[in-house]
Design an enzyme around this catalytic site. Structure first.
Site, PDB file in Angstrom:
ATOM      1  N   ALA A 162      44.858  34.532  47.641  1.00 19.53           N
ATOM      2  CA  ALA A 162      45.493  34.754  48.937  1.00 19.53           C
ATOM      3  C   ALA A 162      44.706  34.110  50.079  1.00 19.53           C
ATOM      4  CB  ALA A 162      45.675  36.250  49.200  1.00 19.53           C
ATOM      5  N   THR A 163      43.399  33.999  49.951  1.00 20.61           N
ATOM      6  CA  THR A 163      42.617  33.334  51.002  1.00 20.61           C
ATOM      7  C   THR A 163      43.087  31.895  51.166  1.00 20.61           C
ATOM      8  OG1 THR A 163      40.682  34.730  50.591  1.00 20.61           O
ATOM      9  CG2 THR A 163      40.296  32.631  51.715  1.00 20.61           C
ATOM     10  N   THR A 209      44.716  20.672  39.105  1.00 26.08           N
ATOM     11  CA  THR A 209      45.359  21.146  37.881  1.00 26.08           C
ATOM     12  C   THR A 209      45.626  22.638  37.973  1.00 26.08           C
ATOM     13  OG1 THR A 209      44.163  19.462  36.662  1.00 26.08           O
ATOM     14  CG2 THR A 209      45.075  21.281  35.372  1.00 26.08           C
ATOM     15  N   SER A 221      48.104  37.478  45.857  1.00 26.77           N
ATOM     16  CA  SER A 221      46.823  37.354  45.153  1.00 26.77           C
ATOM     17  C   SER A 221      46.938  37.950  43.753  1.00 26.77           C
ATOM     18  CB  SER A 221      45.741  38.101  45.943  1.00 26.77           C
ATOM     19  OG  SER A 221      44.550  38.163  45.189  1.00 26.77           O
ATOM     20  N   GLY A 222      46.467  37.231  42.736  1.00 24.16           N
ATOM     21  CA  GLY A 222      46.539  37.729  41.358  1.00 24.16           C
ATOM     22  C   GLY A 222      45.744  38.998  41.142  1.00 24.16           C
ATOM     23  N   HIS A 223      44.534  39.054  41.699  1.00 23.44           N
ATOM     24  CA  HIS A 223      43.650  40.162  41.315  1.00 23.44           C
ATOM     25  C   HIS A 223      43.940  41.462  42.050  1.00 23.44           C
ATOM     26  CE1 HIS A 223      40.584  40.248  44.653  1.00 23.44           C
ATOM     27  NE2 HIS A 223      41.012  39.016  44.849  1.00 23.44           N
ATOM     28  N   CYS A 257      34.959  42.599  52.197  1.00 24.51           N
ATOM     29  CA  CYS A 257      34.409  41.370  52.756  1.00 24.51           C
ATOM     30  C   CYS A 257      33.425  41.644  53.882  1.00 24.51           C
ATOM     31  CB  CYS A 257      35.523  40.489  53.287  1.00 24.51           C
ATOM     32  SG  CYS A 257      36.885  40.351  52.146  1.00 24.51           S
ATOM     33  N   ASN A 275      44.882  45.988  54.064  1.00 28.60           N
ATOM     34  CA  ASN A 275      43.972  46.230  52.952  1.00 28.60           C
ATOM     35  C   ASN A 275      43.010  47.389  53.198  1.00 28.60           C
ATOM     36  OD1 ASN A 275      43.423  43.853  54.759  1.00 28.60           O
ATOM     37  ND2 ASN A 275      41.344  44.196  53.998  1.00 28.60           N
TER      38      ASN A 275
HETATM   39  C1  LIG Z   1      42.367  40.583  48.948  1.00 28.34           C
HETATM   40  C2  LIG Z   1      43.100  40.133  50.143  1.00 28.34           C
HETATM   41  C3  LIG Z   1      43.055  38.801  50.561  1.00 28.34           C
HETATM   42  C4  LIG Z   1      42.215  37.765  49.848  1.00 28.34           C
HETATM   43  O1  LIG Z   1      42.733  37.498  48.564  1.00 28.34           O
HETATM   44  P1  LIG Z   1      41.930  36.611  47.515  1.00 28.34           P
HETATM   45  O2  LIG Z   1      42.952  36.355  46.448  1.00 28.34           O
HETATM   46  O3  LIG Z   1      40.782  37.445  47.064  1.00 28.34           O
HETATM   47  O4  LIG Z   1      41.514  35.354  48.205  1.00 28.34           O
HETATM   48  C5  LIG Z   1      43.786  38.447  51.660  1.00 28.34           C
HETATM   49  N1  LIG Z   1      44.531  39.335  52.334  1.00 28.34           N
HETATM   50  C6  LIG Z   1      44.610  40.623  51.950  1.00 28.34           C
HETATM   51  C7  LIG Z   1      45.470  41.563  52.727  1.00 28.34           C
HETATM   52  C8  LIG Z   1      43.905  41.061  50.859  1.00 28.34           C
HETATM   53  O5  LIG Z   1      43.967  42.341  50.500  1.00 28.34           O
END
Ligand SMILES: *Cc1c(COP(=O)(O)O)cnc(C)c1O
Length: 395
Positions: free
Chosen positions: A79-80, A250, A210-212, A336, A162
């Site tokens: 997501a970053t 890739t 974001s996947g994680h 963060c 978040n």
């Molecule tokens: C975790 C998070 C991100 C960053 O996501 P990454 O995939 O770790 O780069 C950005 N925005 C929100 C709201 C998040 O919770």
């Protein structure tokens, strides 16, 4: 990890920071690290083609989850990256090809990567507006209405916060942006897979996933990019032109397949999961109020993710509290910024003073949280808060 009774410790209650990979996601990914290793962009042979097909299948599952067309799904590293691509890409495309709009509107409680991307565009000459939020963390639609005009190229407002789990009125914001001819980007890293998100109904042009955060792997994400009317971006990376020339590099096949499987599971299960987690969250908050005096709830009580709690414990420093509970994995703010000993800028934006912000912790429940773990957390919280308060009155 150790076990206390039948509970594994530390008990993980920080699902907004990251989630474990669902075992079903891991199973789906594993063959693609070893025997099925073909480059999905090398379609001259069968190994590459089977990777390409699997990546397209994953793309389809992610598109389904948010009511998009698979061609609107661009794989990124997270997501970053998606947030950087959307904000910088939209602003720079406007500057390079149209040069009519030079304003970006966002909100003070956005994730750091959104705030910093918007500020980077300020350094490139764009006017930027960060709207305030009310004491519950919600953006004022009247203020938004006043800020978004025919000079606005992009509106960027997150779907779910978040830290405090608060949900912004995304559909209303999308409609307003569209009416004014501005693109609407939403950072939906916390929302997708947890609640219904529909890019059509919400008039979303650009969206970060974001996947994680959704029981998929780390290191993969998605940028949703609308095709009709087309949202256009300058790419961040120069290269081989993968992902419709928008994101060269890739595509990491196993990670993309993992995110696809995570999306499919979320689509099937998120309704029931939200009900179960909402009940556990309510039980936890109820228990905290019954057993611990002088606590306060941060963020809107209704417009919020079902699994998030952000609580202030009067007279207790959040850092001390977290340290006093080594068997609980909870957070003092967003991951963060937790290296910096400074009250959360999100809580400060709600108008909370330094003491209340500095006495707040975030508790995030998730797919693998059990009732027994919630009871365990309650016991540990009640014990630690009472011990810390005794210490401070004795001193
Ligand atoms: C975790 C998070 C991100 C960053 O996501 P990454 O995939 O770790 O780069 C950005 N925005 C929100 C709201 C998040 O919770």
């Amino acid at each position: 990890m150790t076990t206390e009774g039948n509970i594994k410790t530390p008990v993980y209650l920080d699902y907004q920071s990251t989630t474990p990979v669902d075992p079903r996601v891991l199973d789906a990914m594993l063959p693609w690290f070893t025997e099925k290793f073909g480059n999905p962009h090398s379609t001259s042979h069968a190994l590459g083609r089977e990777s390409a097909e699997a990546v397209e299948e994953a793309r389809g599952k992610i598109a389904d989850l948010v009511n998009a067309d698979p061609r609107e799904i661009i794989f990124t590293s997270g997501a970053t990256e998606s947030n950087n691509m959307a904000i910088k890409g939209a602003a720079r495309f406007e500057r390079a090809h149209r040069d009519k709009r030079d304003k970006i509107v966002s909100v003070v409680t956005e994730h750091k990567c959104v705030i910093e991307s918007v500020k980077a565009m300020e350094a490139e000459g764009f006017e930027t507006v960060f709207l305030p939020v009310d004491e519950n963390g919600l953006v004022d639609l009247g203020a938004l209405d006043g800020a978004v005009d025919d000079r606005t190229v992009l509106v960027s407002v997150m779907a779910a916060n978040n830290e405090i789990g608060v949900l912004q009125p995304v559909a209303e914001i999308g409609a307003l942006a569209r009416e004014r001819g501005a693109l609407f980007h939403t950072d939906a890293a916390q929302a997708v897979g947890k609640m219904p998100v529909d890019v059509e109904a919400m008039a979303i042009d650009l969206m970060s996933i974001s996947g994680h955060k959704v029981y998929g792997p780390k290191g993969i994400g998605v940028l949703y990019m609308r095709r009709r009317p087309r949202a256009r971006l300058e790419p961040l990376f120069s290269g081989g032109g993968q992902e419709r020339t928008i994101r060269s590099g890739t595509v990491p096949t196993p990670l993309a397949i993992g995110l696809g499987e995570a999306a499919a599971i979320a689509q099937r299960e998120m309704g029931e999961e939200a009900v179960r987690l909402g009940a556990l969250r309510d039980h936890l908050w109820q228990g905290v109020q019954e057993r611990i005096p002088d606590v306060a709830f941060n963020g809107d009580a209704d417009a919020r993710l079902p699994a998030n709690l952000n609580i202030a414990f009067d007279g207790v420093k959040a850092l001390d509290l977290v340290e006093a509970m080594p068997d609980l994995a909870v957070s003092t703010g967003s991951a963060c910024t937790s290296a910096v000993v400074e009250p959360s800028y999100v809580l400060r934006a709600l108008g909370l003073d330094d003491d209340r912000a500095g006495s707040s912790i975030r508790i995030g429940l998730g797919r693998f949280t059990t009732e027994a773990e919630v009871e365990f957390a309650l016991d540990h919280l009640a014990e630690a808060v009472s011990r810390l308060r005794q210490h401070s009155t004795a001193a």
